[in-house]
Each structure stands twice: as C-alpha cells, then as structure tokens.
Design an enzyme around this catalytic site. Sequence first.
Site, PDB file in Angstrom:
ATOM      1  N   GLY A  33       0.836  -1.201   0.000  1.00 11.08           N
ATOM      2  CA  GLY A  33       0.000   0.000   0.000  1.00 11.08           C
ATOM      3  C   GLY A  33       0.865   1.242   0.000  1.00 11.08           C
TER       4      GLY A  33
ATOM      5  CD  GLU B 195       6.666  -5.776  -2.323  1.00  8.70           C
ATOM      6  OE1 GLU B 195       6.663  -5.078  -3.356  1.00  8.70           O
ATOM      7  OE2 GLU B 195       7.556  -6.584  -2.064  1.00  8.70           O
TER       8      GLU B 195
ATOM      9  CB  CYS C 248       2.426  -0.335  -7.456  1.00  7.69           C
ATOM     10  SG  CYS C 248       2.770  -2.022  -7.963  1.00  7.69           S
TER      11      CYS C 248
ATOM     12  CB  VAL D 259      -0.804   2.827   5.578  1.00  7.74           C
ATOM     13  CG1 VAL D 259      -1.219   1.598   6.367  1.00  7.74           C
ATOM     14  CG2 VAL D 259      -1.977   3.791   5.454  1.00  7.74           C
TER      15      VAL D 259
HETATM   16  P1  NAD Z   1      -5.525   0.944   0.580  1.00  6.48           P
HETATM   17  O1  NAD Z   1      -6.168   2.258   0.877  1.00  6.48           O
HETATM   18  O2  NAD Z   1      -6.373  -0.183   0.147  1.00  6.48           O
HETATM   19  O3  NAD Z   1      -4.695   0.560   1.886  1.00  6.48           O
HETATM   20  C1  NAD Z   1      -3.985  -0.658   1.981  1.00  6.48           C
HETATM   21  C2  NAD Z   1      -4.344  -1.335   3.278  1.00  6.48           C
HETATM   22  O4  NAD Z   1      -3.956  -0.509   4.375  1.00  6.48           O
HETATM   23  C3  NAD Z   1      -5.830  -1.619   3.429  1.00  6.48           C
HETATM   24  O5  NAD Z   1      -6.015  -2.963   3.777  1.00  6.48           O
HETATM   25  C4  NAD Z   1      -6.270  -0.656   4.524  1.00  6.48           C
HETATM   26  O6  NAD Z   1      -7.278  -1.205   5.339  1.00  6.48           O
HETATM   27  C5  NAD Z   1      -5.020  -0.417   5.314  1.00  6.48           C
HETATM   28  N1  NAD Z   1      -5.012   0.921   5.941  1.00  6.48           N
HETATM   29  C6  NAD Z   1      -5.375   2.089   5.364  1.00  6.48           C
HETATM   30  N2  NAD Z   1      -5.197   3.113   6.233  1.00  6.48           N
HETATM   31  C7  NAD Z   1      -4.706   2.571   7.376  1.00  6.48           C
HETATM   32  C8  NAD Z   1      -4.298   3.104   8.640  1.00  6.48           C
HETATM   33  N3  NAD Z   1      -4.380   4.412   8.920  1.00  6.48           N
HETATM   34  N4  NAD Z   1      -3.830   2.249   9.569  1.00  6.48           N
HETATM   35  C9  NAD Z   1      -3.752   0.916   9.326  1.00  6.48           C
HETATM   36  N5  NAD Z   1      -4.118   0.364   8.132  1.00  6.48           N
HETATM   37  C10 NAD Z   1      -4.585   1.176   7.183  1.00  6.48           C
HETATM   38  O7  NAD Z   1      -4.417   1.080  -0.543  1.00  6.48           O
HETATM   39  P2  NAD Z   1      -3.502   2.317  -0.916  1.00  6.48           P
HETATM   40  O8  NAD Z   1      -2.539   2.583   0.180  1.00  6.48           O
HETATM   41  O9  NAD Z   1      -4.300   3.444  -1.462  1.00  6.48           O
HETATM   42  O10 NAD Z   1      -2.711   1.637  -2.128  1.00  6.48           O
HETATM   43  C11 NAD Z   1      -2.107   2.401  -3.097  1.00  6.48           C
HETATM   44  C12 NAD Z   1      -0.617   2.483  -2.866  1.00  6.48           C
HETATM   45  O11 NAD Z   1      -0.096   1.171  -2.831  1.00  6.48           O
HETATM   46  C13 NAD Z   1       0.115   3.187  -3.976  1.00  6.48           C
HETATM   47  O12 NAD Z   1       1.111   3.998  -3.423  1.00  6.48           O
HETATM   48  C14 NAD Z   1       0.757   2.047  -4.760  1.00  6.48           C
HETATM   49  O13 NAD Z   1       1.916   2.404  -5.455  1.00  6.48           O
HETATM   50  C15 NAD Z   1       1.027   1.074  -3.673  1.00  6.48           C
HETATM   51  N6  NAD Z   1       1.092  -0.270  -4.220  1.00  6.48           N
HETATM   52  C16 NAD Z   1       2.253  -0.919  -4.157  1.00  6.48           C
HETATM   53  C17 NAD Z   1       2.360  -2.181  -4.697  1.00  6.48           C
HETATM   54  C18 NAD Z   1       3.645  -2.945  -4.639  1.00  6.48           C
HETATM   55  O14 NAD Z   1       3.610  -4.139  -4.928  1.00  6.48           O
HETATM   56  N7  NAD Z   1       4.759  -2.361  -4.280  1.00  6.48           N
HETATM   57  C19 NAD Z   1       1.256  -2.778  -5.295  1.00  6.48           C
HETATM   58  C20 NAD Z   1       0.066  -2.072  -5.324  1.00  6.48           C
HETATM   59  C21 NAD Z   1      -0.006  -0.815  -4.771  1.00  6.48           C
END
Ligand code: NAD
Length: 457
Positions: free
Chosen positions: A188, A210, A244, A192
Amino acid sequence: MQFIEDKHQRLKLAFGQRINHSYQTRCHNLLKLKSLIVDNEDAILEALNKDLGKSQFEGVISETLFLINEIDFTLKRLKKWMKKRRVSTPFLQFPARSYVIPEPLGTVLIISPWNYPFQLLISPLIGALAAGNTAMLKPSEVAPNVSSLVSELIPKYFSEDLIAVVEGGIPETQAILDLPFQHIFYTGNGTVGRIVMEKASKHLCPVTLELGGKSPCYVDEDNDLEVVARRIVWGKFFNAGQTCVAPDYILSTERVRDILIKNMEKALNQFFPKGVKASSDYGRIINEHHFERLESYIDPSEIALGGESDRSSLFISPTILKSTGGSPSMKEEIFGPVLPMLTINSQKEAIEFIKQRPHPLAAYAFSRNSRILDEFENEVSSGGMCLNDSLVHLSSETLPFGGVGESGMGSYHGKRSFEIFSHYKSVMRRGFFDLPVRYPPYEGKLGLIRKLLSFLG
Ligand code: NAD
C-alpha cells in the site's frame, strides 16, 4: 476487538500443532488455493469488474492466471526449496556438519491494497503457505466486492485454523496490528507503511513493505518510437493507470515528446477503435476520492491528449500532459490514467532528474543504444527496472519484486516469497573429538590459535 484476537489465537495454536508443516500438507494447501481460484474464476472476475471496471482479459492475466502460474511454479520447486542446505565447516570445528534449514515463521499477516485486490492478497499467501505458516488476511475495504468474496471463499476451502480473513477498515487494521505476528507483509502507500512498521516494532516483528512512488520513464532519441509508444500506452493505461509500477512520467527531448504524443494517439485509437469510454477493455477509477485526486493533477493548459472525465461512471480518459517539474501532476505518485511528459536535453539530465527524487519502485528506459541502457542501469537505483518495455518485469517469477528506500523494503515472487516467510536456521552438528586448546587456562594458547588460523586461512 475480541473476534480478531480469537481468530489470531486459533491461527497461533494451529501453527503450534504444525498443521501446515510437512511438504505434503503445504502442497495440499497450495493445490486447494489453486482450486479456489479455478473453481471461482468467474466470480472473482465479476468482483474485479464491479470494483474497478476491470476487463476479463486484464483480470485473468494480472490476477487469476498470474496466481495460478505462481502456484504451479512454487509446487514444482517447493521440495527443493524446503531441503536443508549443506555448507562447509571451518577446519577448527571438525568433526562437524553444518547446514541451513528453512523453517516456517509462525502466524503471519498480509494486508493488501485495492488496485489488484485479489492478486496482491493471494500472491504473498502462496509464499506464506509454501513456507509452512498460518496466515491472517486483511483485504482492502476500498475494493469491497473482492473483499467480501474473499471472506466468503476462503472459509469454504480452508479451516480458520490455517487462514483467517478479517474484513474492515482502519479500526480493524489497527486492531490487527496490535497483535503479535511473526511477519507482516504490507502492500500500500508509504504513510500507512510507516504505521505498520511502528506497530510491528512493539513485537519486534519483521516487515515487508511493498510501497509505491513515481516511476520514471526515459525515452532516448535512438528508438523505434512506434513500438515505444505502444508499450508505454499499454503499461500506463492498464487497469486505468492504477498500477504501482505504471510509468508515472516520461522524460525525453522535445522532439521525441512530440513524436511520442502522435504515436500514443495512434496506439490509443488502435487499442480502443470505438473510443475509450465505450470500450469494456478500459477500467474505471476505484472511487470518488481517487477520481477527485486525479482530476486535481490535470492542469487544462497542459493537456496534449485526452482530459475527458465523467464522475458518474468514474471514467477518466487516458490523459497525456505537457508538464514541467513544478506541475500539479509531479507532486506525488499519480496512480491513474494521467501521464505527464517532461522535456530534458540529454540522457544525463534525465538521470540527474531521477536521482534527485526518492527511489522509485520501477524505472524504465527505452533506447536502441545498449550503451545508453547500460548507463541508465548503472546510475539509477530503483526497486526494479525494465528496459525497452513497461510493467512486464513483474510477471517473472525468477525476478524478485520489491522496492528500495521510499518505495519499500523486502521483495517477493517465486522463491523470494518462500524465503521471506521462512527463517533460515543455521545448525552445526558436532562429533566428540575435543581439541583442548580452547579451554582455560588460556595462557600460551593464543599464539597457537593465531598460527592455526593463519595457516588454514
Ligand atoms: P488501501 O487504501 O487499500 O490501503 C492498503 C491497506 O492498508 C488496506 O487494507 C487498509 O485497510 C489499510 N489501511 C489504510 N489506512 C490505514 C491506517 N491508517 N492504519 C492501518 N491500516 C490502514 O491502498 P492504498 O494505500 O491506497 O494503495 C495504493 C498504494 O499502494 C500506492 O502507493 C501504490 O503504489 C502502492 N502499491 C504498491 C504495490 C507494490 O507491490 N509495491 C502494489 C500495489 C499498490
């Protein structure tokens, strides 16, 4: 939250009873996971379509088939990966045998995001199961259809002793993170990611993060710009740019930029002959929050191509911008179908531009000149790199996938997924021949030890 603690307790107890320990049970569980995907592929694709407007083709190649391949790859090699590996023993320790045994970590946690909501939850699970662990899964609440499907399917195929799913948002995730796990695998955003790491530190729990970032794409003068345009358009607008490792921005000379824009328009017309909006092959933005975020990056005076949007259907057309380093689109990771193109005068300037920014998750360069590619490869540090194409490097099980610096820590896919969910225990097994030189009284023995070591060394 008591129900989460109860689920965690069950996983922990079951791990203690070694429910996923032997080679046979691990294979059995991986095969069950494969059946879950194969039997329910239509439902999975439908949920992906509801959450992201994802086409069947993209759903299959980037989620279901991707996972099936990874399971098959793992099953073929698991026996070998599980073997203890003999290593040499220093002469002074003879007689002895030394080896390294991969052992499961315990109960692990996998938290996934919304953009590839099925693949990014299940792919780490393959590693976790292959390595012999029990696992808690936290799917993203931002992709609600996939989240509820996963929580319905997993208990049909697996005991809650082995895999537990917890749905929910921030409060649930925070409650999970208060519990002691033996590894946390988080995908994510970096904000976070920092919370995860802080929470994990209370239990000295190792983490894999990741994350994302702005992945640059340099396009050199010496190129086949038709092929380049097609490959960038495909990689950038796959899943409506919500990838990502999507190329975040392009760096090229002004001449190359202008040719590329024409070629990208041609590619878009070929890919979506009835128009992008009418095509079921093009995805939608996940929700209004992200729709608004993406709109804020589009400065109307910069639009070279696209720029159409429709809030009611969360549609944003592939949008190409003529931007500068100070443009709104250059402030943070775009994560959507907006592509800023920046002009530079040389490859050196492009490399400098990239090096002045945080380490990206992916870096791309296109050139027919291998010296240019070599220089890019040597100078630019990024999680991964793909030269003369975009995105495809992450589909290779033999290439570890992960970030560096701001784009994350740790990597997975293929054998790396098995390794991060394993502890490599070092074992020395000795015989009873006993050299008295190491025992006190030490007087006069150090010289002998030094001589022995330098003789053997
Ligand atoms: P998201 O909002 O779905 O969050 C990911 C997870 O974190 C969720 O399960 C959510 O419940 C949890 N979460 C959110 N806020 C939280 C908090 N305050 N405390 C605890 N847990 C919390 O996803 P996102 O973050 O918007 O994902 C997008 C990001 O992820 C982009 O930056 C993207 O580049 C990155 N990403 C990376 C990869 C990789 O493989 N490196 C793959 C996909 C996405």
